[in-house]
Design a protein around this motif. Sequence first.
Motif, mmCIF file in Angstrom:
data_model
loop_
_atom_site.group_PDB
_atom_site.id
_atom_site.type_symbol
_atom_site.label_atom_id
_atom_site.label_comp_id
_atom_site.label_asym_id
_atom_site.label_seq_id
_atom_site.Cartn_x
_atom_site.Cartn_y
_atom_site.Cartn_z
ATOM 1 N N PHE A 400 0.823 -1.203 0.000
ATOM 2 C CA PHE A 400 0.000 0.000 0.000
ATOM 3 C C PHE A 400 0.862 1.260 0.000
ATOM 4 C CE2 PHE A 400 -2.589 3.245 2.310
ATOM 5 C CZ PHE A 400 -3.486 3.471 1.287
ATOM 6 N N MET A 401 1.980 1.230 0.698
ATOM 7 C CA MET A 401 2.885 2.377 0.691
ATOM 8 C C MET A 401 3.408 2.645 -0.719
ATOM 9 S SD MET A 401 5.049 1.701 4.197
ATOM 10 C CE MET A 401 6.195 3.043 3.856
ATOM 11 N N LEU A 402 3.731 1.570 -1.453
ATOM 12 C CA LEU A 402 4.208 1.731 -2.825
ATOM 13 C C LEU A 402 3.082 2.238 -3.731
ATOM 14 C CD1 LEU A 402 6.393 -1.494 -3.092
ATOM 15 C CD2 LEU A 402 7.206 0.871 -2.977
ATOM 16 N N ARG A 407 0.335 6.828 -6.670
ATOM 17 C CA ARG A 407 -0.761 7.800 -6.759
ATOM 18 C C ARG A 407 -0.234 9.228 -6.593
ATOM 19 N NH1 ARG A 407 -5.277 4.974 -2.763
ATOM 20 N NH2 ARG A 407 -5.319 2.925 -3.787
ATOM 21 N N LYS A 408 0.679 9.390 -5.704
ATOM 22 C CA LYS A 408 1.259 10.720 -5.492
ATOM 23 C C LYS A 408 1.938 11.210 -6.758
ATOM 24 C CE LYS A 408 2.543 14.188 -2.732
ATOM 25 N NZ LYS A 408 1.569 15.105 -2.109
ATOM 26 N N THR A 409 2.650 10.315 -7.426
ATOM 27 C CA THR A 409 3.330 10.684 -8.670
ATOM 28 C C THR A 409 2.330 11.039 -9.757
ATOM 29 O OG1 THR A 409 5.211 9.241 -8.162
ATOM 30 C CG2 THR A 409 4.902 9.868 -10.467
ATOM 31 N N LEU A 410 1.304 10.202 -9.920
ATOM 32 C CA LEU A 410 0.349 10.391 -11.017
ATOM 33 C C LEU A 410 -0.574 11.579 -10.808
ATOM 34 C CD1 LEU A 410 -0.711 6.686 -11.687
ATOM 35 C CD2 LEU A 410 0.465 8.200 -13.296
ATOM 36 N N PHE A 416 -6.020 9.499 -3.766
ATOM 37 C CA PHE A 416 -6.958 9.473 -4.889
ATOM 38 C C PHE A 416 -6.828 8.147 -5.640
ATOM 39 C CE2 PHE A 416 -7.856 10.348 -9.442
ATOM 40 C CZ PHE A 416 -9.222 10.557 -9.316
ATOM 41 N N PHE A 417 -7.926 7.398 -5.679
ATOM 42 C CA PHE A 417 -7.963 6.112 -6.380
ATOM 43 C C PHE A 417 -8.674 6.291 -7.714
ATOM 44 C CE2 PHE A 417 -10.176 2.225 -7.611
ATOM 45 C CZ PHE A 417 -9.164 1.275 -7.535
ATOM 46 N N ASN A 421 -5.189 -0.280 -8.710
ATOM 47 C CA ASN A 421 -3.940 -0.075 -7.977
ATOM 48 C C ASN A 421 -2.788 -0.177 -8.970
ATOM 49 O OD1 ASN A 421 -4.941 0.292 -5.341
ATOM 50 N ND2 ASN A 421 -5.191 -1.908 -5.071
ATOM 51 N N TYR A 422 -2.126 0.938 -9.210
ATOM 52 C CA TYR A 422 -1.150 0.987 -10.295
ATOM 53 C C TYR A 422 0.163 0.294 -9.965
ATOM 54 C CZ TYR A 422 -4.402 3.925 -12.742
ATOM 55 O OH TYR A 422 -5.515 4.376 -13.388
ATOM 56 N N HIS A 423 0.552 0.244 -8.715
ATOM 57 C CA HIS A 423 1.769 -0.493 -8.372
ATOM 58 C C HIS A 423 1.562 -1.980 -8.633
ATOM 59 C CE1 HIS A 423 5.314 -1.902 -6.319
ATOM 60 N NE2 HIS A 423 4.561 -2.678 -5.554
ATOM 61 N N GLU A 424 0.442 -2.516 -8.205
ATOM 62 C CA GLU A 424 0.132 -3.933 -8.433
ATOM 63 C C GLU A 424 0.011 -4.218 -9.931
ATOM 64 O OE1 GLU A 424 -3.529 -7.070 -7.456
ATOM 65 O OE2 GLU A 424 -3.460 -5.086 -6.509
#
Length: 621
Positions: A400-402, A407-410, A416-417, A421-424
């Motif tokens: 979840f941290m990743l 999300r912070k980058t995007l 904001f979802f 989940n983009y990392h997964e």
Amino acid sequence: MCGITGIFMQDVQAGQHADIELLKRMTQSIVHRGPDDLGLYASEQACFGFRRLSFLDLKLGNQPIFNEDESIACVVNGEIFNYQELRNDLIKRGHRFRSQMDCEVIPHLYEEYGINFLNRLNGQFAIALHDVKQQKLILARDHVGIAPLYYHYKDNTLLFGSEIKTLLNSADVSRSIDLISLDQIVTFPGMVSPRTIFSDVKCLPPGHVMTVDKQGMQIEQYWDLDYPENNPNTQPHTDAYYVEKLDHLLRQAIKTRLHADVPVGFYLSGGLDSSLIATLAHDMDPQQVFNSFAIGFGRADIDERQYQQQVVNQIHSNHHEQIFDYEQINQRLTQAVIAAESPLKESYNTCSLALSQMVQQQGIKAVLTGEGADELFAGYVGYRLAQQSRGQEEPFDLEFMLEQQARKTLWGDENFFYEKNYHEFHTLKSSLYSADTNAALLRQHCTSQPIINPARIANRHPTHQRSYVDFKLRIADHLLADHGDRVTFANSVEARYPFLDIDLINFVRTIPPELMLKNGNEKYLLKQLATKTVPESIIRRKKFSFVAPGSPFLLKNKPEWIMDMLSRATITRQGIFNPDTVERLTNSAIRGAHDINQTFETDFLMVVITTGILLREFVES
């Protein structure tokens, strides 16, 4: 709307001139966008090409267009819906017009207001304007990106056109694939401008204007969808106020888009948006017999003909429909990719091609369609799911941290979802790509950099946040591009979008978001408006996304050309995807082990197949 092309030399030296022969080839490659007429403009510094699909002033409405002393020349792919009031004001200011064409206001508006004239337009447009005295080129694209505009800039020369294929006529334009754009297609609803699938070609983003002169090239944003910041002290009007105002603006948007010297029809999907447009059009002109167009399917789970027919029966339209099956998709998929100039994630572009072909066969040049309503009025299921999940805690662990970091980058907001989940998903899609593709994307991939302006969703209501992102990731470069402009103009038909009228959008910005999604009811306010004209069964039906069968359906008969496209030898030679993964996905699809839920899942095989078509038609050939 039509098709435009052009070449502009930033700084003309003695003996140089723009390549008119290249321009002619560029313009010929989009004859399908405007079979009615051809127009050319040439000077030492600039040359423009124009293919015309005529709607107004059929005799005198060809382009290029000039001001009185011809010191300003322009070509316009588009429609200016408020041209009458603009024209009347310009006449009062002393300007003289040569025709009744809507786009003739453009050079005169530029004379009066400079680049700021763009803020006075209500329309769908891509504009190229040569200011001869200032030795300057101006390119501009409409607010939301209905009209496309692509360009290539190198060695002080700019090429531009309404489709990518215009630019590929130049030997200076490489056909190499932009892997980050491909990664965007796999990851998001579609590509995000300024990227295109070709690394040497860029797309002018919606609401932007480009200026090129001796000092260089500059791109600026003149409009953006800017929702108000959260303000709990705002006192909204009554529901009835918003419904009546929306009714007035939507009727006005429909009226202006029906205005033409040729017949205009509309699409019927069976859903709320197209039904509302059709029934309002009939309500405004009950004596008019409109032409309506629809697609049906043999599969009951995705067929909407019963709802389409309810509207047809109510408005007594001259209805045209086509039943789509496996063979239709199989036959049209290559044409859909050629038209889109992009890989695709769904097969429904083949349905859209069939729709526009029916329109063309009936001698109709323009259709009204309902895109934009889902994004403005919280129509997608994601809006409701996001509302239901608000306040729920997510498991706080390393994964979840990743994800928060992604999300912070995007989005500039770790909470904001959007969609997934983009990392997964990054781990999942890496198995689709080849080792070489993964190595290239290791340096930079589509979720390793910002994709929107984070200031536009900061301190906004969650519904407004998602609406803004939908406009940036779903509307302009997907629904209005490969699913809109390309598949209509492939058959010389123009699509018009009442819900994307700029006056209507600016009003919708002021509507309290609680009226978009109320008690889990999507499009609450639009449904209140629809009670005036739309059959109740359509208003009350569950949201049904317009989908077409996915790759498992396409592969069940194992067509030879698709099996060759997915073969280990082909995938290995192309070098983009992992042949082992493609083989497993292919075998699973043939066995019928898994169908694709296109609302929530990515059809990876459709991306592989259509990327193969793109490579075959644009690169290897």
